[in-house]
Design a protein around this motif. Structure first.
Motif, short mmCIF file in Angstrom:
data_model
loop_
_atom_site.label_atom_id
_atom_site.label_comp_id
_atom_site.label_asym_id
_atom_site.label_seq_id
_atom_site.Cartn_x
_atom_site.Cartn_y
_atom_site.Cartn_z
N GLY A 228 2.89 4.45 4.15
CA GLY A 228 3.24 4.12 2.12
C GLY A 228 3.46 5.47 1.40
N ILE A 369 5.32 -5.36 3.06
CA ILE A 369 4.36 -4.41 3.51
C ILE A 369 2.95 -4.55 2.68
CG2 ILE A 369 4.84 -2.41 1.81
CD1 ILE A 369 4.72 -1.07 4.28
N SER A 370 2.88 -4.99 2.02
CA SER A 370 0.71 -4.90 1.32
C SER A 370 0.87 -6.60 1.99
CB SER A 370 0.69 -5.01 0.35
OG SER A 370 0.78 -4.11 -1.01
N TRP A 373 -0.81 -5.00 6.06
CA TRP A 373 -1.94 -4.26 6.00
C TRP A 373 -2.62 -5.58 6.36
CZ3 TRP A 373 0.10 0.12 2.18
CH2 TRP A 373 1.41 0.99 2.57
N LYS A 477 5.91 3.48 -0.71
CA LYS A 477 5.95 2.53 0.40
C LYS A 477 6.93 1.05 0.69
CE LYS A 477 3.26 -1.06 -1.90
NZ LYS A 477 2.13 -1.49 -2.14
N ASN A 480 8.65 2.29 3.57
CA ASN A 480 8.05 2.43 4.63
C ASN A 480 8.69 1.44 5.48
OD1 ASN A 480 6.60 4.14 3.42
ND2 ASN A 480 5.58 4.63 5.45
#
Length: 562
Positions: A228, A369-370, A373, A477, A480
């Motif tokens: 990230g 993305i968060s 994760w 991030k 990514n």
């Protein structure tokens, strides 16, 4: 629980201290001395020749002197090892120290060159530092977890084997935050790594030990990882060159990680260096060893000379760069804006085109993305720390109540269902397609007949922050999530006169307002200012080439101003 975790830490710290040659210990400046970048050359430990060796930032020059035996691998390794140990005493950047092992390797390389007249490989004799994630046979790889103290690797990570095949000398491992999922560097075993330019500021994370070590020229070339921003943030905060490669270009097999098995947003390994020649040399050397024969997830794609020659970008003659001034969520601080303006002016002076880049869907990309994760992070951390009962770190702050952890990388204790995760992954795939279409459509406005060649962007809305304040990582991030390769490049340093606080703008978000409010230029005294250049998926070689063009333009502009 046979041993208290605190006892394991005390023993590990004792063993680390004993691994440092006593004759390499130096007097440490008091904490009131913030800038320690001059100490390695002034402390008296390095000879004039060793200072000259370690100040050679161009990797091509270093490799030439090693290949011609002008400098031996033993003396180069010794010089960088001494400087790395000095750096460690100043900013606490190392984890594993194995002097005898590295010097024995260097001696073998010197003997091979002496007896055969040939180098072992393209990285012959080059000391390389490794993030504490890349396993080396016989060494512990704790990755900042007390629970992993005493776990010795029975084999090397694939990338380590490849570096050995290329003739390199892995010589130190570097500090990381517990879990890796922090943009700063602190763990309960080794403590906090700080920024050499201003020790009241963070070195970044999670490859923070690499960033701080290379900043002090304690290593010519290092390897970090990035899920990230973990390569780019330390590179940005330390004024270094680096590359976040595309998924699967670099071999990851055999490296340890957090959230291992989460493969929707893969972590990638990549280089950090004080020169772009270091970045290029590393990538070229590794790819030409056919890493896909050792790592099943590696893309079968050797170094592409045509891509590096910018064959799809007009041969690099007149490029069109787009500048992202802000991401639509947080406006950068004045030093970052000034760096963008300097880069724009340098590119225009070099004959390239520059247009503005419209950010789209940065909030949605960051949220996606968060959420991916967070889906299993809490359980992952809990399982990893259960054997010792070590606490999971919840803040990088030094002072109570100062700064907040980056919520995007903290776990959601509840987790989500597999079906809910699939919906997030589908939304992220849709966003990638939307972004691709957005990029393609820029061919209508570039004037080159091509879409934008590359994007110049902040890597953060600020330079290196006070500890605990690096709480916004969206600028790195989202790349990514998109799988866009990105290289960092230094531009300038904070200037108290040029970087005064600007009048309040119309705030884009609560985070924007908060970020604006705590800006005070004196907080960032002497901090490096750097940016990132972004290409499209698997355009790694082209990104390196375009970073060279941007870097050359900045240097030409600076020279013309003298």
């Amino acid at each position: 629980m046979s041993q208290r975790w605190q006892d394991l830490v005390a023993d590990k710290r004792r063993r680390q201290q004993e691994s440092i040659p006593r004759e390499w210990l130096i007097p440490i400046p008091p904490d009131t001395v913030l800038d320690v970048t001059a100490v390695p050359e002034q402390c008296g430990l390095l000879t004039a020749r060793e200072v000259g060796i370690t100040n050679t930032v161009d990797i091509g020059v270093l490799l030439h002197k090693l290949a011609t035996a002008e400098w031996s691998a033993v003396e180069v390794t010794t010089a960088f090892y001494k400087r790395a140990i000095v750096a460690h005493q100043l900013v606490n950047c190392l984890t594993e120290i194995f002097v005898e092992r590295a010097l024995a390797r260097a001696k073998e390389l010197d003997e091979h060159l002496r007896t055969t007249g040939k180098v072992v490989g393209p990285l012959h004799g080059l000391p390389i530092s490794l993030k504490d994630q890349l396993c080396m046979e016989g060494l512990e790889t704790t990755m900042g977890y007390v629970s992993w103290i005493g776990k010795y690797a029975d084999k090397n990570a694939v990338l380590v084997d490849i570096l050995y095949e290329c003739g390199a000398v892995p010589f130190v491992r570097t500090n990381v935050p517990q879990t890796l999922m922090w943009p700063e560097t602190y763990n309960l075993i080794f403590g906090r790594t700080v920024n050499p330019a201003n020790r009241s500021l963070t070195c970044g994370g999670s490859s923070g030990g690499e960033g701080a070590l290379i900043h002090l020229k304690g290593s010519p070339l290092g390897v970090g990882s990035d899920i990230g921003g973990s390569i780019r943030i330390p590179a940005l905060f330390n004024g270094l060159y680096s590359l976040r490669p595309s998924y699967g270009r670099m071999p990851y097999e055999g490296a340890v990680n957090s959230m291992y098995g989460q493969d929707s947003i893969p972590s990638v390994l990549g280089p950090l260096s004080n020169s772009l020649s270091g970045v290029k040399t590393f990538v070229q050397a590794v790819l030409n060893q056919s890493p896909w024969n050792k790592d099943p997830l590696c893309v079968r794609k050797k170094w592409d000379d045509e891509a590096y020659a910018l064959s799809e970008h007009g041969g690099g003659k007149q490029l069109c760069f787009a500048i992202l001034w802000n991401d639509g969520i947080v406006v950068p601080h004045p030093p970052i804006i000034r760096a963008l303006e300097m880069t724009r002016d340098a590119l225009l002076a070099a004959g390239h085109k520059v247009i503005d880049w419209k950010p789209i869907r940065y909030l949605e990309l960051g949220n996606a993305i968060s959420a991916i994760w967070k889906a299993g992070a809490a359980e992952d951390y809990q399982v990893t720390t259960a054997s010792t009962g070590e606490p999971v770190i919840s803040t990088m702050s030094i002072l109570e109540g100062v700064g907040e952890p980056d919520s995007s990388v903290r776990p959601d204790p509840a987790g989500i269902s597999a079906y809910a995760l699939w919906q997030i992954q589908k939304a992220r795939a849709d966003l990638r397609k939307e972004y691709l279409d957005h990029w393609q459509k820029t061919a209508e406005v570039t004037g080159t007949g091509r879409p934008v060649d590359a994007i110049i962007s902040p890597g953060a809305p600020f330079v290196a922050t006070p500890h605990g304040r690096n709480n916004y990582t969206n600028y790195t991030k989202v790349l990514n999530a998109l799988d866009y390769p990105a290289a960092t490049f230094p531009v300038t340093k904070v200037n108290l006169d040029l970087d005064a606080k600007k009048p309040a703008h119309q705030f884009l978000s609560e985070t924007d307002e908060a970020t604006y409010n705590w800006y005070e230029p004196t907080l960032f005294q002497n901090a490096p200012v750097a940016l990132q250049i972004i290409g499209r998926t698997l355009e790694d070689e082209a990104v390196i080439a375009m970073a060279e063009i941007v870097d050359a333009a900045l240097k030409a502009k600076a020279k013309a101003a003298l």
